[in-house]
Design a protein around this motif. Sequence first.
Motif, PDB file in Angstrom:
ATOM      1  N   ASP A   1       1.281  -0.725   0.045  1.00 43.76           N
ATOM      2  CA  ASP A   1       0.211  -0.026   0.097  1.00 43.76           C
ATOM      3  C   ASP A   1       0.374   1.121  -0.124  1.00 43.76           C
ATOM      4  N   ARG A   2       1.008   1.620  -1.597  1.00 42.49           N
ATOM      5  CA  ARG A   2       2.132   2.923  -1.210  1.00 42.49           C
ATOM      6  C   ARG A   2       1.889   4.098  -0.304  1.00 42.49           C
ATOM      7  N   GLN A   3       0.574   4.293  -0.864  1.00 43.16           N
ATOM      8  CA  GLN A   3      -0.275   5.442  -0.039  1.00 43.16           C
ATOM      9  C   GLN A   3      -0.038   6.120   1.654  1.00 43.16           C
ATOM     10  N   GLN A   4       0.366   4.763   2.347  1.00 40.97           N
ATOM     11  CA  GLN A   4       1.193   4.111   4.050  1.00 40.97           C
ATOM     12  C   GLN A   4       2.461   4.109   3.829  1.00 40.97           C
ATOM     13  N   ALA A   5       3.372   4.294   2.792  1.00 40.50           N
ATOM     14  CA  ALA A   5       4.547   3.809   2.772  1.00 40.50           C
ATOM     15  C   ALA A   5       5.521   5.113   3.007  1.00 40.50           C
ATOM     16  N   GLY A   6       6.349   5.478   3.347  1.00 40.90           N
ATOM     17  CA  GLY A   6       6.860   6.775   3.886  1.00 40.90           C
ATOM     18  C   GLY A   6       7.879   6.680   2.578  1.00 40.90           C
ATOM     19  N   ARG A   7       8.162   5.898   1.665  1.00 39.33           N
ATOM     20  CA  ARG A   7       9.625   5.768   1.338  1.00 39.33           C
ATOM     21  C   ARG A   7       8.315   4.964  -0.701  1.00 39.33           C
TER      22      ARG A   7
ATOM     23  N   ARG B   1      -0.812  -4.932  -4.380  1.00 43.44           N
ATOM     24  CA  ARG B   1      -2.729  -4.048  -4.295  1.00 43.44           C
ATOM     25  C   ARG B   1      -2.142  -2.754  -5.793  1.00 43.44           C
ATOM     26  N   GLU B   2      -2.396  -1.458  -5.123  1.00 44.67           N
ATOM     27  CA  GLU B   2      -2.106  -0.409  -5.701  1.00 44.67           C
ATOM     28  C   GLU B   2      -3.309  -0.191  -7.044  1.00 44.67           C
TER      29      GLU B   2
END
Length: 179
Positions: free
Chosen positions: A18-24, A44-45
């Motif tokens: 979940d790149r929306q939650q990723a900090g990098r 996902r994405e």
Amino acid sequence: MVAPVEAPVEPGLIVFTDRQQAGRPLPELIAMAIDGGVRMVVLREHDLPRRRRLKLAADLRAALDPVGGRLLLEEDPALRKCHDLDSLCAAAADETAAYATLSPIFPTRSKPGYGPPLGLAALARMALAVPIPVYALGGVDNPARVRDCLDEGAAGVAVMGAVMRAEDPARLVKELLNA
């Protein structure tokens, strides 16, 4: 979610992206999780344009291949999400199913709208009711919860938000796998 029988990896830990939650950037984060020991990632994405998602999938596969890991796409027709005993039994009846995830086990910041957590007692009851390995998903964000899930019959755990938000994904993955 259910994986096809030909799954070459029997994971102890499955990481959902979940790149929306990723900090990098996601490839960097997943590379760190791989360094920590993760061998199965579910991409996902869904909101990405097709070309960008395919490129991301190729990048993640390239990172997983050298360690014998596996990338699954969440919308794969052989994959199903299990949130109750009926869906888990249907997954187990599917001859292509090698394992399933069951969620949410605990309260989760990532998917608060999936209803009340099932809890450990339900996990134990449902994991024993089917012949395929069941992976606990939802709020399994620390070693104590991993141990609790394993004690109740889960074959392993699946995580998303905890790894996506981790300052040190490799360290968190190691801690979860060592539990």
